[in-house]
Each structure stands twice: as C-alpha cells, then as structure tokens.
Design a protein around this motif. Structure first.
Motif, PDB file in Angstrom:
ATOM      1  N   ILE A  33       0.627  -1.366   0.016  1.00  0.00           N
ATOM      2  CA  ILE A  33      -0.113  -0.101  -0.019  1.00  0.00           C
ATOM      3  C   ILE A  33       0.766   1.356   0.013  1.00  0.00           C
ATOM      4  O   ILE A  33       2.048   1.138   0.437  1.00  0.00           O
ATOM      5  CB  ILE A  33      -0.920   0.209   1.146  1.00  0.00           C
ATOM      6  N   ASN A  93      -8.330  -4.271  -7.413  1.00  0.00           N
ATOM      7  CA  ASN A  93      -8.557  -3.102  -6.430  1.00  0.00           C
ATOM      8  C   ASN A  93      -8.204  -1.923  -6.982  1.00  0.00           C
ATOM      9  O   ASN A  93      -9.076  -1.046  -6.430  1.00  0.00           O
ATOM     10  CB  ASN A  93      -7.928  -3.413  -5.169  1.00  0.00           C
ATOM     11  N   GLN A 150     -10.743  -0.334  -9.167  1.00  0.00           N
ATOM     12  CA  GLN A 150     -11.928   0.302  -8.401  1.00  0.00           C
ATOM     13  C   GLN A 150     -12.092   1.582  -7.931  1.00  0.00           C
ATOM     14  O   GLN A 150     -12.545   2.231  -7.792  1.00  0.00           O
ATOM     15  CB  GLN A 150     -12.205  -0.887  -7.201  1.00  0.00           C
ATOM     16  N   GLU A 151     -10.664   1.478  -7.246  1.00  0.00           N
ATOM     17  CA  GLU A 151     -10.361   2.848  -6.678  1.00  0.00           C
ATOM     18  C   GLU A 151     -10.198   4.022  -7.547  1.00  0.00           C
ATOM     19  O   GLU A 151     -10.725   5.142  -7.334  1.00  0.00           O
ATOM     20  CB  GLU A 151      -8.991   2.809  -5.791  1.00  0.00           C
TER      21      GLU A 151
END
Ligand code: NA
Ligand code: NA
Lengths: 169, 434, 306
Positions: free
Chosen positions: A74, A164, A167-168
């Motif tokens: 992250i 992911n 999506q963000e």
C-alpha cells in the motif's frame, strides 16, 4: 504476451506465494499441536514456538515479491491520482525505480549479513536452534525478488494493476 | 548532529516519501538505508538485517496473520452474512444497527486478542465488505472498527499494561483493572458518536434497516441461527479464560472456530479455504513488511538520541502540574504515531517514572492515561499503523477516506481523556477495590 | 574519551542500575571524568542481537548475559555452571580462557560480574508437596532451566516473558523459573503464591568492549577499564544478594510464602542446573566449553551429577 523469462519469473513468484500459504497452514497446525499437547497431554512441545517464528518469516518473505508483482503494497496515492493517465504511468514507473533500487540496497545489506552468519556459524536463538542463514535466506529471497519485480515494472511495461486499484480509480 | 536536526530530517523525509506515493514500507526502508549509512556505515549492516529478522520471526505477530485468516474464513464462508441477517431480526428496527454491532465486535475481539492491528485488519476484511454491501457508510464503519479495535491494549488482558507494570513500581493487577471503565467509556463515546451522526444525517443508515425485526418466533429462530457464533467467541475468549490457550494461541484456536462455523453453515470448501489462506497471507505480509521496515526506524531514532532528547526536552521544562501533565501526554500521542509502541515505552517510562512521583500524580491514573495516548497514536493519520491495516483489508477504500474516518474517533478519544482527567475516580475506583 | 555502551536490560532494571551504571560511575570517578560512557538500552538493539553491533564497532561496550548470544557461542552462558568466586575464576585461568575466546569474535572481556552468590528460584502457584517437587507441573523457563525442571519431575514450557503473567493467572502454567531479582517487578506475586527454597545455581553477566576500540586506547586507560571491571566483579554479588533479600521481604509482605524442596530434591538442585548448563554449552560450542568444564572441574569450581 510477456516475454517467456518474465512469465517464468512470475511463475516462480507465484509458486513462492503458494509455498508461503502452505507455511501459514503450518503455523496454525503448530499452535493447535501445542495447545493440545500441553493442555490434554501435559506434554508441551519445546519446538512449536520456534517453528512458528521460522514459518512466519518464511511465509512473509515468500509473499513480499507477489505483493510487488500485483501492486499489493500500500501507498498513499492522493498525489499520483491527480495526474493524467499517461503522466500517472510515467510517475508510477519512476516510483517503482526508486522502490526497486532501495530494495536492491536492502537485499545487498541482508545478503552480506547472511553470508557473515553462514561463515560465523551463527544459529537462531530460540528453543529449536538451527543455522540462522536458513531463515535469513528467505528474507534475502524476499527482498531480491521484490526488487526484481519493481525494476521490471520500472523498465519494461505497465504493471498489471490489480482489480482493487481499478475500483479505486 | 543534534538530535532535533536528525529527528526533523528523518520525519520530513518520511512524510515527503509518503506524500509522493512511495509504498509505505519502501518509505521506511529508504530512511533506514540512508540513516544506517550516515550514522553507522557498513558496521550497521548487522543491526539493519537483524531488525528485519527479529520482526518477521516475532511470534506475537502471528496474531495478525491468524486473525486476518479468521476474518477471511468468516467472510468467504458467508458466516458474517448469516450473523448479520440474524442480527437484523434480533435487533428489530434500530436504525444503523450494524454500526453498533461492529463497535461491540471490534471492542470484544480487540480486548481479547490484545492486538488492535490484527482486529482492525480482520474486521476490515470481514465485517466491512458486508456492511458496504448492505449500504452502510464506509467512513463511519471504518472509524468504528478503528476505534473499537484500538481499545485492545486498554481493556485487559493487555501486554502493554504488563510491560508498563513491570517497569514501574505499581501493581499490574490494578493497572489491568483500571482499564475496564475507560475502555467501556470510550466504547460508549463511539456509540454516542454514531447516534449523533445518525440524527444529523439519517441517510447514513441503509434504508434496508427499516425491514428489521419480526415475530417472537422469528426472533427465536434468529437467535438459534446465531448460536454457532458463540463457537467463535468461545474458541478465542473461552479458551483464554479457561487457561487452555495463551492469547497468542487463541488466535489459532479462533481459526479452528471459524472453520467449524463455516462447516456448520455448509459453506466450507477446500477452494474457499485456499483462497482465504492466500488472501490473508497477502494482507498480513503487507502489514508485517511495514512493521519489519519501521522497526529500524525506531531504533535509529533512539540511536541518534532523538527519542530520549524529545522526552528529555519535554520533561526539563518547569511547568505547573497541569501543563506538565498535558505535555507528558502529548509526547506519547505524537511519538507513537511513528515509533514502535514497545520501543518507545522502554525509553519514556524510565524518564517519566520519577516525574510521576515528583508531581504527585496518582500512578494508576497517570499510566492509564498514558496507555490511552499510546493507543490513539496508532490510529492517528498519517502514520498510525492501524490505518494501513484497514487499507490492507479493504484496498478499494481510498486512503483519504480512511484518514477522514479516523479523525472523529481521535476526537472521541481526546474527549474521553478529558473526562478521565476531570473524573479520575473513573480510573481509580475499580483498582481501589482490590 | 567518550564511549557508547549497550545494555541488555532496560534502564529501570536492577541489573542496569546496580551493575552497568555502577561501572560507568566507577570509571568516571577513577579517570576523573576523562572517560565518559553513554548508555543505550534494548530500545536501540534488542537483547538477542546485541553482540553483533558491538563486535562490528557500532557500540564500544556491551553489558549483557551469555544467554542472550547463544546464537553465536555457548561459552558465555556456560559460565553459569561455575561457582561464584571471582578470585578463583581469575587464578584458575578460566577468565583468561574466556577472554581469549571472545577476542576471536572481536571483543575484549572487561568483567564477569556475578548476579548474586546464588542464581535461581521457582515461582509456583501451589506449594511443594513430596518429591520430586515439580511433579505434574507445567513450568515456564528458558533453556537454562529445562533439565532442572525435568529433573524435578516438571514439564518445561517455553513462552515469552510477556505471556507469563497472564498464563500464571489463567493457569496455563503452574509456575515459572526466574533469577532472584525481578519477580516483584513482573508482578508475579499477584498471580502466584509461592517462591521456592533453597535457591540454586548462579548466574553471571558480562562486560565486553569492542577489541579494536580497546586496542586503540592507551595502556593507562586499558588498565583502568580492566581494574574497575575487576573491582566490579568483587562487588556485585553482595549488592544483588542484598537486593534479593529485600525483594523476598517485600514479596512476603505482599502475601507470598516460601515453599521448600524436600532434602532429596534440595541436594540435587545445584548439580542438576550446572549439568544442564554444561550440556547446553557443549551442544553449542563443543570444544571451548569442554575446555572450560575441564578447568572448572580441576579447580573444584562446579558441582555436577555424578
Ligand atoms: Na486487551
Ligand atoms: Na511492578
């Protein structure tokens, strides 16, 4: 279609990750054995906590490269998200270059230290003692392969942005 | 090099790298690599390598992996859905009921496992997606998970309390008990926060909430449906209480519990188990990589004298007890945003202990407030580790949302501490009974 | 001269205060402030990893226990099988043997301060009844105690120090082995009612210096550091004995009681623990520890199982 070497590299990383998963199951088993052996048979093992510690190291080290491959580490992406898609790609490659370089230096430091542990016959310091380099080698693998993935990302192509991320965006 | 210059450079660099979007663990590594070469040269390589080694072989961190695995199993098997459905029936027409339930869950599991990080990641992976599906607000849900889980070190059992208690002349049993009322008070504040939020903005509760409740017969059935959930509670809490498992082992027995529940609901398959294992490994490896790389950062700050310098500076000022207390509390709050809690405690406690005596603060009261401050640090943006655990569990949620979710909870904590400051007996009453 | 010392024990602990700080004060006084020593604790380097940064020169001095670096050598910890008598340790050549051995690791031995004239005790939830005294009990301890615990009929459990309090509380374990200082700090009196007598064995800590840094000092300073180390060795046992007495008194006040091993067990205690410690050392560093044991046995400095 990626280059065959790249595919092989991905496959090795993926295999390592699966191996890490198996190791994680090992952690769970060790804890179960310890609880049962101690509580029901009054015969606690003297190895389970050491084994758990080694397994954790192996599982985490084997997973780090897979995280780098799939963009799973992250970051705070507020700034890059404001860039145009083309700029974003360039920017991401630059970040990957920094990340890859830092990981290489880290890997170099840890490999050097692991070789020293090998030469000096250093063992681990838990109940079940084994040569320390057996464990450290996995950390070396973790950082070397992580840096390879970052560098591939920086030098060759856009990363396989995982779902992911999409999506963000 | 004066300590405050090293500290300033290190923090600026770290924040800059964060802001540029460098992966968190790489940001720490970068500062560590530079710091090692600068402060120690190649002689520091051993320390560098060992800091990573000792983190990734730390048995206590297995709690994170195992709790996330437990959450994965519950989520993927749909057990969370079954439980939430049953709650819908049981809790009747209470609006935003899952908000309240998630506070209870986070507080309960946090209190038991003692690991805020593990529980935050677990609930972000299990309860959060289910709440998202049902139309609950991301920000509010995340804030509550963060808040509830952060009570972990405050409510017994608590490793941090045992460490504090063994370093200062104070009864560990009393210090443990002292955390109970503050923990409940803070959880209560989170509840009031939800109530106020819902009053101001009713749309935060999903419209589906209208449909809850049911006949007594339906409620009885729902209760029965929830019964397997007690397996999970028992496999974690019960086994600790009965002395069968230590807190770290209870995470593994919790995994067994989650598997049994999945089997009971007929949702357990090998494929599901495999996905759960790999997914939980990915999430926890991400978190542990950050911890492994930030460990040396704490060590370097200590080495450069920054940690003791900061604390020393704060304690050298001659202030009224009131202001002194405020300052003594501010230091851990800020420092624990970016320094490992235990490493920080080892530096700060020996310096604080004589001051507590000098100023005549009640030690139980003082150290409990201290503990709460340390806990808040771990969820305060932008450094708090627990925020990264949310991101790991729910990668689709932007980091800004997570930060925004954390602030109201930080404010709840600060308000709670204010209450505890003015009503010290909330802390000291229970310990005075033993 | 300014030197950087690393200690394995946190700054509030009795060992750092009564041994490391005392040495620092002694050196400061004897050199009239010319040699200053700064102290860093386990927050900078965790105890189990401290030997390496001192041999590589990140720090100049190390105050530690041999058990913290059994990953490198078994020699340091094996000293725990030798009776407390600093003069005999020097005269028998044992001190010099250990010094020479650590020189190979890049370290100069400065002192081997004993932590009291006796070393260990058990903390138990229930009093001892009959022999063997630990029959049927699960007892937490490090590797040092494994053979003793087994010899007394107990089951050794390895767990981290932080888990001990709650494990005693909940009955996961029935007791824990520990040194003679620190039971009160850890609050075990709140979760266990008894400490055992007689105490047994002995334990030592070490002061090392980075060899290069030591050799770089002029001879007067080298002598000064060694002389103060020697003086420290003669001083610490009595100080820590006194602290142990105070701690027991305080533990009794807080409701703990003594519980006695029966004679059949009591007379074996020293031999059991020493034998176990020699064996651990020999497993780690066969040649060096065998030599140590030979020196110790020739000079009647150890008791072992016949
Ligand atoms: Na807790
Ligand atoms: Na205490």
């Amino acid at each position: 279609m990626p280059h065959p070497i790249a595919r092989l590299h991905d496959r090795i990383t993926r295999f390592g990750f699966y191996l890490g998963g198996a190791t994680l199951c090992g952690i769970v088993l060790c804890f179960w054995v310890e609880v049962v052996a101690r509580y029901f048979f009054n015969a606690p093992t003297l190895w389970s906590s050491s084994l758990v510690a080694y397994f954790l190291c192996i599982a985490v080290s084997l997973s780090m490269p897979e995280l780098a491959r799939t963009n799973g580490h992250i970051a705070i992406t507020v700034l890059p998200e404001r860039l145009s898609p083309i700029m974003r790609q360039r920017y991401d490659r630059m970040i990957a270059l920094v990340a890859g370089s830092v990981c290489i230096v880290t890997a170099w430091i840890i490999v050097k230290e692991t070789l020293r542990q090998f030469d000096g016959g250093t063992t681990t310091a838990l109940g079940l003692d084994i040569p320390k380099y057996w464990v450290s080698s996995f950390i070396c693998y973790g950082f070397i392969n992580t840096s390879l993935h970052f560098l591939r990302h920086a030098l060759f192509a856009a990363p396989p942005h995982n779902s992911n991320e999409q999506q963000e965006a | 090099m004066e300590w405050y210059i090293s500290l300033g450079i290190a923090l600026t660099l770290l924040m800059g790298l964060f802001a540029l979007g460098v992966p968190i663990f790489i940001a720490f590594l970068t500062v560590n690599v530079l710091g090692t070469f600068w402060l120690m040269g190649s002689a520091g390589f051993g320390m560098f390598a060992n800091s990573v080694y000792s983190t990734v072989t730390s048995e206590t961190l297995t709690t994170i992996v195992l709790f996330v695995l437990m959450g994965e199993l519950l989520f993927r098997s749909g057990s969370i859905d079954v439980i939430f459905d049953a709650l819908d029936t049981l809790m009747g027409r209470i609006k935003g009921r899952l908000y309240f339930f998630v506070i209870v869950l986070a507080t309960l599991f946090g209190a038991l496992s003692g690991s805020a990080l593990a529980v935050t990641a677990m609930l972000s992976r299990s309860a959060l997606p289910t709440m998202q599906q049902r139309g609950y607000d991301d920000r509010l849900s995340i804030g509550l998970i963060l808040g509830g889980a952060s009570l972990a070190p405050i409510i017994p059992p608590s490793l941090l309390v045992i460490i504090i208690g063994s370093m200062v002349d104070i009864s560990i049993a009393r210090l443990l008990i002292a955390g109970i009322i503050p923990g409940i008070l803070l959880a209560g504040l989170f509840v009031s926060y939800v109530v106020v939020k819902l009053m101001l903005n009713p749309s935060l509760a999903p419209t589906a909430d209208e449909g809850g409740g049911g006949t007594w017969r339906a409620r009885g059935k729902a209760l029965l449906k929830m019964a397997p959930f007690s397996i999970i509670i028992f496999s974690v809490l019960g086994l600790i209480m009965l002395g069968v498992a230590t807190p770290s082992e209870s995470a593994a027995t919790g995994v067994l519990g989650a598997m049994l529940v999945a089997v009971y609901y007929r949702r357990f398959t090998l494929k599901m188990a495999k996905q759960a294992v790999l997914s939980s490994l990915g999430i926890s490896a991400m978190i542990i990589a950050i911890l492994a790389c930030s460990k040396l950062f704490s060590q370097l700050l200590s080495f450069a004298g920054a940690t003791s310098g900061l604390v020393g500076l704060a304690t050298s000022l001659e202030l009224d007890p009131m202001w002194m207390l405020l300052l003594l509390m501010l230091v851990p709050l800020i420092a624990c945003m970016f320094i490992d809690q235990i490493a920080f405690m080892m530096v700060v406690i020996p310096i604080y202990a004589p001051l507590v005596k000098l100023y005549g603060f009640d030690p139980i009261w003082f150290w409990t407030l201290f503990l709460i401050n340390i806990s808040v640090g771990s969820l305060t943006p932008p450094f708090g580790y627990n925020l990264f655990a949310v991101k790991g569990g729910a990668p689709s949620v932007p980091m800004q949302t997570i930060f925004a979710a954390a602030w109201p909870i930080v404010i709840c904590f600060l308000f709670g501490m204010l209450v505890l400051f003015f009503l010290p007996s909330l802390i000291t009453f229970l310990p005075s009974l033993i | 001269t300014e030197l950087r010392m690393l200690t394995s024990y946190d700054q509030t602990s009795a060992y750092t205060r009564e041994v490391a700080q005392r040495y620092i004060a002694r050196v400061g006084e004897a050199s009239q402030g010319d040699i200053k020593i700064n102290l860093n604790g386990p927050d900078v380097v965790s105890p189990f990893e401290q030997l390496e940064p001192v041999s590589s020169g990140v720090f100049d001095l190390l105050y530690t226990h041999g058990a913290y670096h059994t990953n490198t050598t078994g020699v340091g910890a094996a000293m725990d099988a030798v009776f407390v008598n600093p003069d005999a340790t020097h005269e028998s050549g044992l001190w010099e043997f250990i010094d020479t051995y650590y020189n190979e690791l890049g370290l100069k031995l400065i002192a081997i301060p004993p932590l009291g004239s006796s070393g260990f005790q058990y903390v138990l939830k229930e009093p001892i009844e009959g022999t063997p005294g630990l029959e049927g009990r699960r007892v937490r301890g490090s590797a040092t105690y494994t053979s003793t615990t087994q010899g007394l009929g107990g089951t050794p459990v390895l767990m981290s120090g932080g888990d001990v309090y709650s494990s005693l509380d909940r009955g996961v374990i029935d007791g824990a082995a520990w040194g003679l200082n620190g039971v009160e700090d850890f609050g075990w009196n709140e979760v266990a009612g008894y400490f055992t007598k007689p105490t047994f064995g002995q334990t030592y800590t070490y002061l090392f210096m980075n060899l290069t840094a030591f050799n770089a000092l002029d001879e007067a300073k080298q002598d000064l550091l060694l002389e103060q180390g020697r003086a420290l060795e003669n001083e610490t046992a009595a100080i820590l004995d006194e602290l142990a007495q105070q701690e027991w008194a305080s533990l009794r006040e807080k409701g703990m009681q003594e519980t006695y091993f029966q004679p059949a067990d009591a007379e074996r205690l020293d031999a059991l623990v020493n034998e176990g410690i020699w064996q651990l050392g020999i497993d780690k560093s066969p040649e060096a520890v065998s030599n140590m044991r030979e020196i110790a046995e020739q000079n009647n400095m150890t008791a072992t199982v016949e």
